[in-house]
Motif scaffolding. Structure first.
Motif, short mmCIF file in Angstrom:
data_model
loop_
_atom_site.label_atom_id
_atom_site.label_comp_id
_atom_site.label_asym_id
_atom_site.label_seq_id
_atom_site.Cartn_x
_atom_site.Cartn_y
_atom_site.Cartn_z
N LYS B 48 0.84 -1.22 0.00
CA LYS B 48 0.00 0.00 0.00
C LYS B 48 0.86 1.26 0.00
O LYS B 48 0.61 2.21 0.74
CB LYS B 48 -0.93 0.03 1.23
N PHE B 49 1.93 1.23 -0.82
CA PHE B 49 2.85 2.37 -0.85
C PHE B 49 2.43 3.46 -1.83
O PHE B 49 3.00 4.53 -1.84
CB PHE B 49 4.27 1.91 -1.23
N LEU B 50 1.48 3.14 -2.71
CA LEU B 50 1.17 4.07 -3.79
C LEU B 50 0.04 5.01 -3.38
O LEU B 50 -1.03 4.56 -3.00
CB LEU B 50 0.77 3.29 -5.05
N THR B 51 0.31 6.31 -3.45
CA THR B 51 -0.71 7.31 -3.10
C THR B 51 -0.81 8.34 -4.23
O THR B 51 -0.01 8.31 -5.17
CB THR B 51 -0.34 8.06 -1.80
N GLN B 52 -1.75 9.23 -4.11
CA GLN B 52 -1.90 10.29 -5.12
C GLN B 52 -0.78 11.32 -5.05
O GLN B 52 -0.46 11.94 -6.05
CB GLN B 52 -3.22 11.01 -4.88
N ASP B 53 -0.21 11.49 -3.87
CA ASP B 53 0.79 12.54 -3.69
C ASP B 53 2.22 12.03 -3.87
O ASP B 53 3.17 12.82 -3.85
CB ASP B 53 0.68 13.16 -2.28
N THR B 54 2.37 10.74 -4.01
CA THR B 54 3.72 10.19 -4.17
C THR B 54 3.71 9.16 -5.30
O THR B 54 2.67 8.58 -5.60
CB THR B 54 4.20 9.47 -2.89
N GLU B 82 2.13 17.50 0.45
CA GLU B 82 2.53 18.19 1.68
C GLU B 82 3.69 17.47 2.36
O GLU B 82 3.79 16.24 2.29
CB GLU B 82 1.34 18.23 2.63
N ASN B 84 5.78 15.66 5.04
CA ASN B 84 5.28 14.70 6.00
C ASN B 84 6.43 13.82 6.46
O ASN B 84 7.10 13.19 5.63
CB ASN B 84 4.20 13.85 5.31
N SER B 85 6.66 13.78 7.76
CA SER B 85 7.79 13.00 8.27
C SER B 85 7.63 11.52 7.96
O SER B 85 8.61 10.78 7.92
CB SER B 85 7.94 13.22 9.78
N ASP B 86 6.42 11.07 7.70
CA ASP B 86 6.20 9.65 7.41
C ASP B 86 6.79 9.23 6.06
O ASP B 86 6.97 8.04 5.81
CB ASP B 86 4.70 9.32 7.42
N HIS B 87 7.08 10.19 5.19
CA HIS B 87 7.65 9.82 3.88
C HIS B 87 8.96 9.05 4.05
O HIS B 87 9.25 8.14 3.26
CB HIS B 87 7.89 11.07 3.02
N ARG B 89 9.71 7.04 6.49
CA ARG B 89 9.38 5.67 6.91
C ARG B 89 8.85 4.86 5.74
O ARG B 89 9.10 3.66 5.64
CB ARG B 89 8.36 5.71 8.06
N VAL B 90 8.11 5.52 4.85
CA VAL B 90 7.63 4.82 3.65
C VAL B 90 8.83 4.39 2.81
O VAL B 90 8.91 3.24 2.34
CB VAL B 90 6.67 5.72 2.83
N LYS B 93 10.54 1.51 4.34
CA LYS B 93 9.73 0.29 4.21
C LYS B 93 9.85 -0.28 2.79
O LYS B 93 9.94 -1.50 2.61
CB LYS B 93 8.27 0.62 4.53
#
Lengths: 238, 360
Positions: B48-54, B82, B84-87, B89-90, B93
Motif C-alpha cells: 500500500k505504498f502508492l498514493t496520489q501525492d507520491t 505536503e 510529512n515526516s512519514d515519507h 518511513r515509507v 519500508k
C-alpha cells in the motif's frame, strides 16, 4: 500484529455501492460486518432511504448510523430535518456536515444524536478544533464523527487530529476512516495513511465504531477492514 | 517535412521488421525489465505504498527496458504533496520490502531515497541545482517510469511541471520565420549539460573509487549513457521536425502547451525507442540502423552474461588496452558511434540541427 481488542468496524453503504443502499447493505452483510452507516450523502437518496427504514431488517447489526445529505439544492432545510426525525426516532446517530446547517436551533433539537463531522480542506468550517468549537457552541449536546481521512488531509502530521481529540474526545461517537486523496476523494488506505492514523490510535477508545468510507470493490472489503484494524491497532502491552 | 514521431506502435519492433534485424538481446532485456517492474509494482501494491501525492519511480535499466544480469534497482519515492515526516518511513519500508528481490542501488548515488517535486521543477540552474538534482531531473524526463503506471497523478504532474519550466521560459516557441516550432534550447542545453556532467563524473568516480568498476562504467558511458543523451537531443530536435506538432502552428491554441504536450508524449518512450522513432523516419537506407542497433544488441548481450559483466566490473583502466573483453566493447562502441556520427552529421534532416544546436 497483536490487537488488544477488536474494534467494531463496518462500512458506509455509499462507499460500496454508489447510490444503492440495498446493494451496499448486501455487500456488508456478506462480509459478516456488524457495523454500518446508511448513506444518503446525495440529496436524492434521502427520501427513498427514509421510506425504506422500517423494512431494512437491521437486527443483525450492532451499530447503525445514518449519513444526512452533504448538500441541499432541491430540498429545503426544514423538510430535511423533518425527514431525519425518522432516523433519530430509531435512536441512530445522525452524521451531518456542518456546512448544511443554517438554523442551528432546529438541528440542536436532535441533541446527542446529532453527530457533527469534521470537514476536509475544501470547506471553510469544521476543519480544526477551533472551528469545531464554534459549532459546538451552537450545538452544545451534539456528538462528533471524527473523519480521520479529512483531518489528515488538513494536517498530515495529525496535530490537528490530536487537538480535536483533546478538546472533543468526550463527544466522540464514531470514526470515518479512509484515504482522502488530493482531489478529496475517499480511497483505500495506504501505508502512509496507516502510519498517520497510528499516531492517534491510542486516544480512540476501542468501543468507538469505525465506518470505512474507502471506495473498494466487494472483493477488497476484508482486506480493507484488516488494514484499518492494523492502522488503528493499539498494541497489547508486552 | 517528415511524418510524425512517437506514434503508438513500438518503433523498435517496426525498425526490426523493416530491416530484418535480429535483436534477441534487446527483446530479452525488455522482457526482464517488464517482469522486474511488475515485481516492483506487486511489492508496492501489497505494501500500500502508492498514493496520489507520491510515486515510486524507477530509473536506469529497469526504466529503459534494458534489464540484464546484475542490474540493480534505481528508484526513488517522488513526493509531490505536503511535507510529512512519514515519507521517510515509507521509503525505508520500500527499501526493506524489495531487498529480497532487487540489488540495491549505489549507496552514494541519487537513488533509493526521497525526491521532492519542488526542487526538480524550480531549481533548474543556479547554486541550488546540485549534481544529484540535475541528474534526477533529466533522468526523470529521459529514462524514468512510474511503478504506478497509467494515471499516476504525482509522476505525471512532476514530469509536466519540469517540461513547463523549460518551455515557459522560452521567449518564443517558434522559429524566427514563424514557420515552425524551434528546438527548445533551454531544455537542450540542460540535456547537454547532463551528458557532460556524466562524463566528468566518470573521471571523478575513477579517482574516488581507486579505479574500481572502471570497465563497466566505461562501457556504459560509451553506450547506454550516450544513448540517454542522444535520445534527449532527438527529443528536442523533434519539436522542429514533427509534422503533427508543426501542422498546428496556426492554431489558436497556446503554443507552449502544444510543445509541452508533444514533449510529454515523447518522453514516455525509452531512449532506445526515441532513437528508433527517428531512424524509422530519417534513415532511408538502414545503414545507421544496422550499425547502431546491432551494436546495442551485442552490448546488452555482454551485460546479460554474468561472467562477462563481472569481468568488466573488475577491469581497471591500466589493464584495458590488452583485455580481450574490453577490446570487444571498444569494437561495439565504435560501431555504435560510427552509426551516430553518420546520423547526426550526414543525415539531411538531422545534420543542420546538429550543427546549429549541438556545438555552440
Amino acid at each position: 500484529m497483536v490487537f488488544s481488542k477488536m474494534r467494531p468496524i463496518g462500512f458506509s453503504t455509499g462507499a460500496l455501492a454508489y447510490a444503492d443502499f440495498m446493494q451496499g447493505l448486501s455487500i456488508i452483510r456478506n462480509h459478516n460486518l456488524r457495523t454500518v452507516e446508511l448513506s444518503a450523502l446525495r440529496e436524492e437518496e434521502l427520501e427513498p432511504l427514509i421510506a425504506s427504514l422500517d423494512n431494512l431488517e437491521l437486527g443483525d447489526f450492532d451499530y447503525v448510523s445514518f449519513h444526512a445529505p452533504s448538500k441541499l439544492k432541491r430540498l429545503d432545510e426544514q423538510k430535511v430535518i423533518e425527514l431525519l426525525q425518522a432516523v433519530t426516532r430509531k435512536n441512530w446517530p445522525l452524521i451531518v456536515h456542518p456546512d448544511v446547517i443554517q438554523r442551528f436551533e432546529r438541528w440542536a433539537e436532535f441533541g446527542q444524536l446529532l453527530c457533527i463531522e469534521n470537514m476536509d480542506k475544501r470547506k471553510p468550517i469544521g476543519r480544526t478544533a477551533r472551528e469545531l468549537a464554534l459549532l459546538f457552541e451552537k450545538l452544545p449536546n451534539a456528538s462528533l464523527c471524527l473523519d480521520l481521512g479529512h483531518v489528515r488531509q488538513v494536517d498530515p502530521t495529525m496535530s490537528v487530529a490530536l487537538e480535536i481529540l483533546e478538546h472533543f474526545g468526550g463527544r466522540l461517537c464514531q470514526l470515518h476512516v479512509s484515504e482522502v486523496n488530493t482531489n478529496s476523494q475517499h480511497d483505500a488506505l495506504t501505508f502512509e495513511t496507516a502510519l498517520a492514523f497510528q499516531k492517534i490510535s491510542a486516544l480512540i477508545p476501542q468501543t468507538i465504531p469505525i465506518i470505512l468510507e474507502s471506495r473498494v470493490t466487494p472483493d477488497k472489503v476484508d482486506e480493507e477492514v484488516l488494514n484499518c484494524r492494523e492502522a488503528l491497532s493499539v498494541l497489547a502491552a508486552a | 517535412m517528415e511524418p510524425s514521431l512517437f506514434k503508438d506502435l513500438d518503433p523498435i519492433d517496426a525498425l526490426a521488421t523493416r530491416w530484418s534485424l535480429k535483436l534477441d538481446e534487446i527483446w530479452k532485456a525488455r522482457e526482464q525489465a517488464r517482469s522486474q517492474r511488475q515485481a516492483f509494482k506487486d511489492v508496492c501494491e501489497k505494501g500500500k505504498f502508492l498514493t496520489q501525492d507520491t510515486s515510486v519511480v524507477v530509473f536506469g535499466s529497469m526504466a529503459r527496458d534494458e534489464c540484464t544480469s546484475g542490474s540493480d534497482a534505481d528508484w526513488t519515492l517522488l513526493i509531490d504533496g505536503e511535507a510529512n515526516s512519514d515519507h521517510l518511513r515509507v521509503t525505508q519500508k520500500i527499501t526493506s520490502s524489495i531487498s529480497q528481490i532487487f540489488n540495491a542501488p549505489n549507496p552514494t548515488g541519487s537513488f533509493g531515497g526521497m525526491t521532492f517535486s519542488h526542487q526538480l521543477i524550480h531549481n533548474i540552474g543556479g547554486a541550488e541545482d546540485t549534481n544529484a538534482n540535475t541528474t534526477q531531473r533529466i533522468l526523470m524526463l529521459l529514462e524514468s517510469r512510474s511503478i504506478h503506471g497509467v494515471g499516476d497523478a504525482a509522476y505525471g504532474r512532476v514530469v509536466r511541471g519540469i517540461l513547463n519550466r523549460y518551455i515557459e521560459q522560452e521567449v518564443s516557441n517558434l522559429n524566427r520565420e514563424k514557420t515552425g516550432y524551434k528546438v527548445p534550447r533551454f531544455l537542450l542545453n540542460d540535456v547537454v549539460r547532463f551528458w557532460r556532467t556524466m562524463a566528468v563524473d566518470f573521471a571523478s568516480k575513477q579517482s574516488a573509487r581507486g579505479g574500481l568498476g572502471w570497465g563497466i562504467r566505461n562501457a556504459k558511458l560509451r553506450l547506454s549513457r550516450k544513448l540517454i543523451y542522444i535520445s534527449g537531443l532527438l527529443t528536442c530536435f523533434s519539436c522542429a521536425l514533427d509534422v503533427d506538432l508543426n501542422s498546428q502552428i496556426n492554431s489558436e491554441r497556446d503554443k507552449s502547451l502544444q510543445v509541452v504536450n508533444h514533449l510529454r508524449k515523447a518522453v514516455k518512450n525509452t531512449p532506445l525507442a526515441v532513437l528508433a522513432s527517428s531512424l524509422l523516419l530519417y534513415d532511408k537506407d538502414g545503414e545507421v540502423t544496422r550499425n547502431v542497433f546491432n551494436a546495442y544488441n551485442e552490448f546488452l548481450g555482454i551485460l546479460n552474461d554474468s561472467e562477462k559483466r563481472k569481468h568488466l566490473q573488475n577491469l581497471r583502466a591500466e589493464d584495458s588496452e590488452r583485455d580481450a573483453m574490453f577490446i570487444e566493447i571498444r569494437r561495439i562502441s565504435d560501431a555504435f558511434q560510427n552509426g551516430l556520427d553518420k546520423f547526426f552529421f550526414e543525415n539531411q534532416n538531422i545534420k543542420s540541427l546538429t550543427r546549429k544546436y549541438g556545438v555552440f
